[in-house]
Design an enzyme around this catalytic site. Structure first.
Site, short mmCIF file in Angstrom:
data_model
loop_
_atom_site.label_atom_id
_atom_site.label_comp_id
_atom_site.label_asym_id
_atom_site.label_seq_id
_atom_site.Cartn_x
_atom_site.Cartn_y
_atom_site.Cartn_z
N GLY A 117 -9.04 -5.42 0.00
CA GLY A 117 -9.15 -6.13 1.27
C GLY A 117 -10.20 -5.51 2.18
O GLY A 117 -10.99 -4.66 1.76
N ARG A 118 -10.16 -5.93 3.42
CA ARG A 118 -11.08 -5.39 4.41
C ARG A 118 -10.70 -3.94 4.73
O ARG A 118 -9.54 -3.61 4.89
CB ARG A 118 -10.97 -6.26 5.67
CG ARG A 118 -11.95 -5.94 6.75
CD ARG A 118 -11.67 -6.81 7.97
NE ARG A 118 -12.59 -6.49 9.06
CZ ARG A 118 -12.43 -5.45 9.87
NH1 ARG A 118 -11.39 -4.65 9.73
NH2 ARG A 118 -13.31 -5.22 10.82
N ASP A 119 -11.70 -3.07 4.77
CA ASP A 119 -11.52 -1.65 5.13
C ASP A 119 -10.46 -0.96 4.26
O ASP A 119 -9.63 -0.21 4.75
CB ASP A 119 -11.16 -1.53 6.61
CG ASP A 119 -11.47 -0.13 7.17
OD1 ASP A 119 -12.36 0.54 6.60
OD2 ASP A 119 -10.82 0.29 8.14
N HIS A 120 -10.52 -1.21 2.96
CA HIS A 120 -9.57 -0.62 2.02
C HIS A 120 -9.60 0.91 2.12
O HIS A 120 -10.66 1.52 2.04
CB HIS A 120 -9.95 -1.06 0.59
CG HIS A 120 -8.97 -0.61 -0.45
ND1 HIS A 120 -8.06 -1.48 -1.03
CD2 HIS A 120 -8.74 0.59 -1.02
CE1 HIS A 120 -7.34 -0.80 -1.91
NE2 HIS A 120 -7.73 0.46 -1.92
N ALA A 121 -8.42 1.51 2.27
CA ALA A 121 -8.27 2.97 2.34
C ALA A 121 -9.11 3.61 3.44
O ALA A 121 -9.42 4.78 3.40
CB ALA A 121 -8.58 3.64 1.00
N GLN B 31 -2.52 -2.60 -3.75
CA GLN B 31 -2.39 -1.26 -3.18
C GLN B 31 -1.98 -1.38 -1.72
O GLN B 31 -2.47 -2.25 -0.99
CB GLN B 31 -3.74 -0.54 -3.28
CG GLN B 31 -4.09 0.42 -2.16
CD GLN B 31 -3.23 1.67 -2.18
OE1 GLN B 31 -2.75 2.07 -3.25
NE2 GLN B 31 -3.00 2.27 -1.04
N THR B 32 -1.09 -0.50 -1.28
CA THR B 32 -0.75 -0.48 0.15
C THR B 32 -0.19 0.89 0.50
O THR B 32 0.20 1.65 -0.38
CB THR B 32 0.28 -1.58 0.48
OG1 THR B 32 0.54 -1.59 1.88
CG2 THR B 32 1.60 -1.38 -0.26
N ARG B 33 -0.20 1.18 1.79
CA ARG B 33 0.46 2.40 2.27
C ARG B 33 1.44 2.05 3.37
O ARG B 33 1.87 2.90 4.12
CB ARG B 33 -0.57 3.41 2.75
CG ARG B 33 -1.41 2.93 3.93
CD ARG B 33 -2.47 3.96 4.28
NE ARG B 33 -3.06 3.78 5.57
CZ ARG B 33 -4.37 3.64 5.79
NH1 ARG B 33 -5.21 3.64 4.79
NH2 ARG B 33 -4.84 3.53 7.01
N HIS C 107 -0.54 -9.01 4.33
CA HIS C 107 -0.29 -8.49 2.97
C HIS C 107 0.29 -9.60 2.09
O HIS C 107 -0.11 -9.77 0.94
CB HIS C 107 0.72 -7.34 3.00
CG HIS C 107 0.23 -6.11 3.70
ND1 HIS C 107 1.05 -5.35 4.50
CD2 HIS C 107 -0.98 -5.51 3.73
CE1 HIS C 107 0.37 -4.32 4.98
NE2 HIS C 107 -0.87 -4.39 4.53
N HIS D 184 3.38 -6.83 5.85
CA HIS D 184 3.30 -7.79 6.95
C HIS D 184 2.71 -9.09 6.39
O HIS D 184 2.47 -9.22 5.19
CB HIS D 184 2.54 -7.23 8.15
CG HIS D 184 1.15 -6.73 7.88
ND1 HIS D 184 0.23 -7.46 7.16
CD2 HIS D 184 0.53 -5.57 8.22
CE1 HIS D 184 -0.90 -6.80 7.11
NE2 HIS D 184 -0.74 -5.63 7.71
#
Ligand code: ZN
Length: 385
Positions: A284-288, A190-192, A199, A196
């Protein structure tokens, strides 16, 4: 398929072609409910099964159970409300059908109204987002969409027109594609944002542990300073074409708004990716997350406290950064704590501010080959494109 959709079957609420014309004619006689862009995206997501087991917009009972217990009344885990909100009291009653119309007034679907109700938005925001502050972009959007809601099963009659169309795939399509490629395990990412180096580290980790990698960026309303969909997808196409084994990667967009609901959205994102056929999901860390609203590891811990486990396997990854001593991208699990002072965090915020200042971000933050696409994206957004 190696993994069933959440709830056991892929929901299909797209009207069959032979019934479509009849339903469109009937719809002309029904009262109308107007849907904004985000609601239309979710109408489509429900119809194609992306939000399985949801067959429609939530009733009051469903919203309350989801908000309080993260459970649907049928006992399935679900973590976010999926609402058809209205700013004015809707002039429809439970038991009848309504025509769902898009911004242009065209009928796109039918709603079998089960419930018409008023939401306590601050209370709902506290339960779901952990805050009722309008400085939280997800809460702000929830408030702006109105305190009335209609719930009930939907049928999609026309795929709504939207700018993400060329990027999206349905869960049925991705499941066929994964099967054709012979993948027994698929890890979803998942990404927004455009990719980088941190990722990429996570995506390569995914390629190590699964047969295939499913990169599934959120395309839909985001914060003002997030990159636009075109830039995200172009950057990914370039990364995949030049640096990834192309036959082991599938790229598609998920057209839905970011809620920035942190841990609850991590669960929602996992359920959605399971519906698309993924067996693993990277968190990952602090997802969403957004700002400092959530503990960075709340999105990991929530999966240990769900009322029932999900079928999709969660791959939890800690903070990923560039370490000057290790000389590469590393994580809290691979780089010793004694290097802490020599670590540089890799964030899109840093990359964006360097680009805005006319500087070239260093290659340990982003691949030089992608910088041009991001620069064009920033210029485009500055022109309001
Ligand atoms: Zn190190």
């Amino acid at each position: 398929m190696p993994v069933d959709p959440h709830g056991g079957k892929l929901v299909q609420r797209v009207a069959p072609e032979q019934e479509r014309q009849k339903l469109l004619r009937e719809g002309e006689r029904y009262p109308s409910l107007h849907a904004d862009e985000e609601t239309l995206l979710d109408l489509e997501n429900i119809a194609v099964g992306a939000f399985s087991p949801l067959e429609g917009f939530m009733t009051r009972e469903e919203v309350e159970r989801v908000a309080a217990e993260m459970l649907l009344p049928n006992g399935e885990v679900f973590s976010l409300p999926v609402l058809f909100q209205q700013r004015e009291p809707p002039r429809v009653v439970a038991g009848e059908s309504a025509a769902i119309r898009d911004v242009q007034g065209q009928i796109v679907g039918i709603l079998e109204i089960q419930d018409v109700y008023r939401l306590d938005l601050p209370a709902l925001a506290r339960q779901v987002y952990g805050t009722d502050s309008t400085s939280h972009p997800g809460v702000d959007l929830l408030y702006r969409k109105g305190e009335y809601a209609v719930g009930g099963r939907i049928q999609l009659l026309r795929f709504p027109t939207h700018r993400y169309r060329k990027w999206v795939m349905t869960p049925a399509q991705t499941r066929i594609l994964f099967a054709q490629r012979g993948w027994r395990t698929v890890v979803a990412f998942q990404t927004r944002n455009p990719p980088h180096r941190a990722h990429e580290y996570l995506q390569r980790l995914g390629l190590e542990i699964a047969d295939g990698l499913f990169i599934h960026p959120i395309l839909g309303r985001k914060k003002e300073d997030d990159f636009d969909s075109e830039t995200i997808m172009r950057a990914y196409q370039l990364l995949i074409a030049r640096f990834y084994p192309q036959d082991r990667v599938v790229l598609a967009g998920l057209a839905t708004a970011m809620r920035y609901a942190g841990p609850r959205e991590a669960v929602f994102h996992a359920i959605v990716r399971q519906n698309f056929g993924a067996t693993h999901f990277i968190v990952g860390r602090d997802h969403a997350g957004v700002g400092n609203f959530y503990n960075p590891y709340a999105a990991h811990r929530i999966f240990d406290t769900l009322p029932a486990p999900l079928a999709i396997t969660i791959v939890k990854v800690g903070a990923v950064f560039h370490c000057a001593v290790c000389g590469e991208i590393a994580s809290e699990r691979t780089c010793p704590a004694s290097h802490e002072m020599r670590r540089t965090s890799v964030t899109m915020t840093t990359i964006r501010s360097l680009l805005r200042a006319g500087k070239t971000p260093p290659p340990e933050l982003i691949r030089p080959e992608l910088v041009g696409v991001l620069q064009e994206g920033l210029e485009g957004s500055a022109l309001g494109v």
